[in-house]
Design an enzyme around this catalytic site. Structure first.
Site, PDB file in Angstrom:
ATOM      1  N   CYS A  95       0.831  -1.073  -0.033  1.00 55.73           N
ATOM      2  CA  CYS A  95      -0.039  -0.158   0.148  1.00 55.73           C
ATOM      3  C   CYS A  95       0.898   1.204   0.123  1.00 55.73           C
ATOM      4  O   CYS A  95       2.042   1.259   0.713  1.00 55.73           O
ATOM      5  CB  CYS A  95      -0.830  -0.087   1.310  1.00 55.73           C
ATOM      6  SG  CYS A  95      -1.841   1.452   1.259  1.00 55.73           S
ATOM      7  N   GLU A 138      -8.738  -0.894  -2.637  1.00 50.49           N
ATOM      8  CA  GLU A 138      -8.889   0.699  -2.789  1.00 50.49           C
ATOM      9  C   GLU A 138     -10.358   0.646  -2.228  1.00 50.49           C
ATOM     10  O   GLU A 138     -10.466   2.017  -1.643  1.00 50.49           O
ATOM     11  CB  GLU A 138      -8.771   0.895  -4.152  1.00 50.49           C
ATOM     12  CG  GLU A 138      -7.446   0.487  -4.850  1.00 50.49           C
ATOM     13  CD  GLU A 138      -6.314   1.068  -4.121  1.00 50.49           C
ATOM     14  OE1 GLU A 138      -6.282   1.939  -3.370  1.00 50.49           O
ATOM     15  OE2 GLU A 138      -5.256   0.287  -4.164  1.00 50.49           O
TER      16      GLU A 138
HETATM   17 ZN    ZN Z   1      -3.643   1.353   0.397  1.00 49.83          ZN
END
Ligand code: ZN
Length: 153
Positions: A95, A138
């Site tokens: 991420c 997401e």
């Molecule tokens: Zn992320």
């Protein structure tokens, strides 16, 4: 020349509180700021070499997320997951808000998603493999859910 349209945005890193906010639905598709925001998000994702990016990561509280998988770019507005496969898989997820880190996360291998495009047109996506994973990651961001919340202990 519109410089506002060519900006790479700063990515908020964990534990920034903003990453925990629940994002708000986009309603005004005629607002030029929406297309500027999406194009700046795309530039930012490409510069950071991410496979996905969600608006809260750049400090916007709108329900917008991106994915780029197999050279196809998805820019989804107001995405919702409508169905999940029963079959799940564990995969190491990164991420941009947790630079250099990877977390094993179990997720359904297929999802059906309803969303809108940048013009407000309704779209449906059947995703599997990496795309299904990126989009679930997401869309979690839009609800303030982070990869560490899903990571296997
Ligand atoms: Zn992320």
């Amino acid at each position: 020349m519109d410089l506002a349209n060519n900006i790479s945005l700063k990515i908020l890193k964990y534990p920034d509180d903003f990453l925990r906010q629940k994002s708000q639905a986009v309603r005004d598709f005629k607002d030029q700021r929406l297309s500027d925001l999406v194009s700046n998000m795309i530039k930012t994702m490409e510069k950071e070499k991410g496979v996905g990016l969600a608006a809260p990561q750049i400090g916007s509280d709108l329900r917008i997320c991106l994915a780029r998988v197999d050279n196809t770019l998805f820019a989804l507005i107001n995405p919702e997951i409508k169905a999940y496969s029963r079959k799940k898989e564990i995969f190491e997820e990164g991420c941009l808000s947790f630079p250099g880190k990877f977390f094993p996360v179990e997720r359904p291998v297929k999802v059906k998603i309803k969303a809108q495009d940048i013009n407000g047109k309704k779209i449906r996506i059947k995703a599997d493999g990496l795309l299904a994973r990126v989009l679930q990651h997401e869309i979690d961001h839009l609800d303030g859910i982070l990869v560490i919340d899903r990571a296997m202990k």
